[in-house]
Write a protein that holds these residues in place. Structure first.
Motif, mmCIF file in Angstrom:
data_model
loop_
_atom_site.group_PDB
_atom_site.id
_atom_site.type_symbol
_atom_site.label_atom_id
_atom_site.label_comp_id
_atom_site.label_asym_id
_atom_site.label_seq_id
_atom_site.Cartn_x
_atom_site.Cartn_y
_atom_site.Cartn_z
ATOM 1 N N ARG A 164 43.393 32.913 44.916
ATOM 2 C CA ARG A 164 42.246 33.263 45.320
ATOM 3 C C ARG A 164 42.560 34.541 45.700
ATOM 4 N NH1 ARG A 164 45.422 31.812 48.957
ATOM 5 N NH2 ARG A 164 46.973 33.671 50.244
ATOM 6 N N TYR A 165 43.830 35.178 44.829
ATOM 7 C CA TYR A 165 42.872 36.571 44.941
ATOM 8 C C TYR A 165 41.969 36.840 43.533
ATOM 9 C CZ TYR A 165 46.724 38.345 47.615
ATOM 10 O OH TYR A 165 47.733 38.711 49.042
ATOM 11 N N ALA A 166 42.200 36.243 42.372
ATOM 12 C CA ALA A 166 41.151 36.862 41.314
ATOM 13 C C ALA A 166 40.253 36.176 41.803
ATOM 14 C CB ALA A 166 42.581 35.945 39.861
ATOM 15 N N ALA A 167 40.103 35.234 41.914
ATOM 16 C CA ALA A 167 38.540 34.861 42.847
ATOM 17 C C ALA A 167 38.123 34.196 41.490
ATOM 18 C CB ALA A 167 37.838 35.835 44.134
ATOM 19 N N GLY A 168 38.473 33.628 40.462
ATOM 20 C CA GLY A 168 37.695 33.231 38.640
ATOM 21 C C GLY A 168 37.930 34.021 38.509
ATOM 22 N N SER A 169 38.110 35.223 38.423
ATOM 23 C CA SER A 169 37.887 36.576 37.834
ATOM 24 C C SER A 169 38.595 36.542 36.711
ATOM 25 C CB SER A 169 37.954 37.842 38.477
ATOM 26 O OG SER A 169 39.607 38.186 39.426
ATOM 27 N N VAL A 170 40.322 35.620 36.368
ATOM 28 C CA VAL A 170 41.429 36.033 35.914
ATOM 29 C C VAL A 170 41.785 34.696 35.732
ATOM 30 C CG1 VAL A 170 43.351 36.449 35.582
ATOM 31 C CG2 VAL A 170 42.188 37.628 36.973
ATOM 32 N N GLY A 246 35.969 43.678 41.015
ATOM 33 C CA GLY A 246 37.465 43.634 41.390
ATOM 34 C C GLY A 246 38.657 43.499 42.680
ATOM 35 N N GLY A 247 39.633 43.327 41.877
ATOM 36 C CA GLY A 247 40.773 43.171 43.037
ATOM 37 C C GLY A 247 42.082 44.020 42.210
ATOM 38 N N ILE A 248 43.162 43.027 42.934
ATOM 39 C CA ILE A 248 44.826 43.711 43.383
ATOM 40 C C ILE A 248 44.454 43.479 41.744
ATOM 41 C CG2 ILE A 248 45.344 43.043 45.157
ATOM 42 C CD1 ILE A 248 46.882 40.697 43.809
ATOM 43 N N ASP A 249 43.724 42.451 40.969
ATOM 44 C CA ASP A 249 43.981 42.336 38.943
ATOM 45 C C ASP A 249 43.210 43.133 37.718
ATOM 46 O OD1 ASP A 249 46.305 40.446 40.197
ATOM 47 O OD2 ASP A 249 44.406 38.900 40.745
#
Length: 271
Positions: A164-170, A246-249
Motif C-alpha cells: 500500500r505504501y509503495a503503490a506499485g512503485s516497488v 516517491g514515498g517511504i521507499d
C-alpha cells in the motif's frame, strides 16, 4: 544490485553487523525501522560510482546485529557508531540516515562531534504532541501486539502494508525483502523498538545543536515531508534537496537521485 564486504564490530549491545564499500570518502548509513542495512542496497553502487564509501550498519536488534537487552533510546542506537568506526580504522566520517536513521544520525553527530564530519537527514521528525501520540497508538502499539499467525498471515499483513505504501512503485520481489527485514527484528523480539525510540525523540533541540555541515534530503511524497520543510525553516543554513514524488521507499524509487544529492553535498565538505 552490488553487495559490499560485510563484517562485525563489537558494540555496547553485542556484535554490530555492517556492509562496507571499502574505498572513497566514508559515509555511515543508518536505516529506518523496521528494516536493516539492506534498505540501502540500491544506493551502494551509485555511491561507489561517485567516490563515496558506503558503510551501512544494522542497528542493534535489526538485521544481523545482536539485540539490546531492553528497549533503547535514539542515543543508545547512536552509541553503535563509535565502535563501528573504530573497527574499520576510520577516524572521521559523514553520517546519514532515513527516517529513524535520520534521528540516529542527528544524535550521533551531536554526541560524537570529533567523529562526525557531516550529517545527512533523510526525513527529520518534527511533529506535534497530538501527532506523536497518534503515531505511538497507530504504529508502536500495533507493533507491540504483532504476533505470528497460522499460514504466515502476519507476514501477509506486513506485505499488504508495504504494498500500500509503495503503490506499485516497488517490485514484489523487493516487497518480499522488506518483509524478510521486518521478520528479522520480530524473531529477536525487537520489532517495536525502533519506532518507539523514534517517536519518543524530540528533534527540535538536537536539530538546533548540530554544528556539522548538514543536508536535509527529502522527497515530496514522503508522509513526513512537511517536517523536512519545517526543519529547513528552523535551520536555513542547512543544504536542502527534495526529490519529486516517491514515498517511504524513496531509496528504491529514486536511488540514483538520492545518492547523487548526498554525494554532491559530501564532495563540498572537507573531511
Amino acid at each position: 544490485m552490488v553487495r559490499l564486504r560485510r563484517g562485525y564490530a563489537d558494540g555496547p549491545c553485542g556484535q554490530i553487523h555492517y556492509w562496507d564499500g571499502g574505498k572513497g570518502k566514508p559515509l555511515v548509513l543508518v536505516h529506518q525501522a523496521i528494516m536493516s542495512a539492506n534498505e540501502y542496497d540500491h544506493v551502494f553502487q551509485p555511491f561507489l560510482d561517485r567516490g563515496i564509501r558506503p558503510i551501512a550498519l544494522d542497528l542493534p536488534g535489526f538485521g544481523l546485529s545482536d539485540p539490546p537487552v531492553s528497549p533503547p533510546s535514539i542515543a543508545d542506537y547512536a552509541a553503535a557508531i563509535p565502535p563501528l568506526l573504530d573497527a574499520l580504522g576510520i577516524r572521521r566520517a559523514a553520517i546519514g540516515g532515513h527516517h529513524t536513521g535520520a534521528l540516529v544520525s542527528n544524535e550521533a553527530a551531536n554526541l560524537y562531534p570529533d567523529l562526525i564530519s557531516a550529517c545527512i537527514l533523510g526525513g527529520p521528525l518534527l511533529i506535534s504532541d497530538t501527532v506523536r501520540q497518534a503515531l505511538i497508538t497507530d504504529i508502536v502499539e500495533r507493533e507491540k501486539a504483532f504476533t505470528a499467525l497460522p499460514e504466515a498471515a502476519h507476514m501477509v499483513e506486513v506485505a499488504k502494508i508495504r504494498e500500500r505504501y509503495a503503490a506499485g512503485s516497488v517490485s514484489l520481489d523487493r516487497i518480499t525483502d522488506y518483509v524478510v527485514q521486518a521478520m528479522q527484528a520480530y524473531a529477536m523480539g525487537t520489532y517495536w523498538y525502533g519506532h518507539a525510540a523514534a517517536f519518543a525523540y524530540r528533534q527540535e533541540s538536537p536539530l538546533m545543536a548540530l554544528r556539522q555541515p548538514t543536508l536535509i534530503l527529502t522527497n515530496t511524497g514522503d508522509m513526513i515531508y512537511q517536517a523536512a520543510l519545517d526543519a529547513h525553516r528552523m535551520r536555513p543554513d542547512f543544504a536542502f534537496h527534495a526529490i519529486d514524488g516517491g514515498g517511504i521507499d524513496i531509496l528504491d524509487q529514486s536511488p540514483v537521485e538520492w545518492a547523487n544529492a548526498a554525494a554532491d553535498f559530501l564532495h563540498g565538505v572537507d573531511y
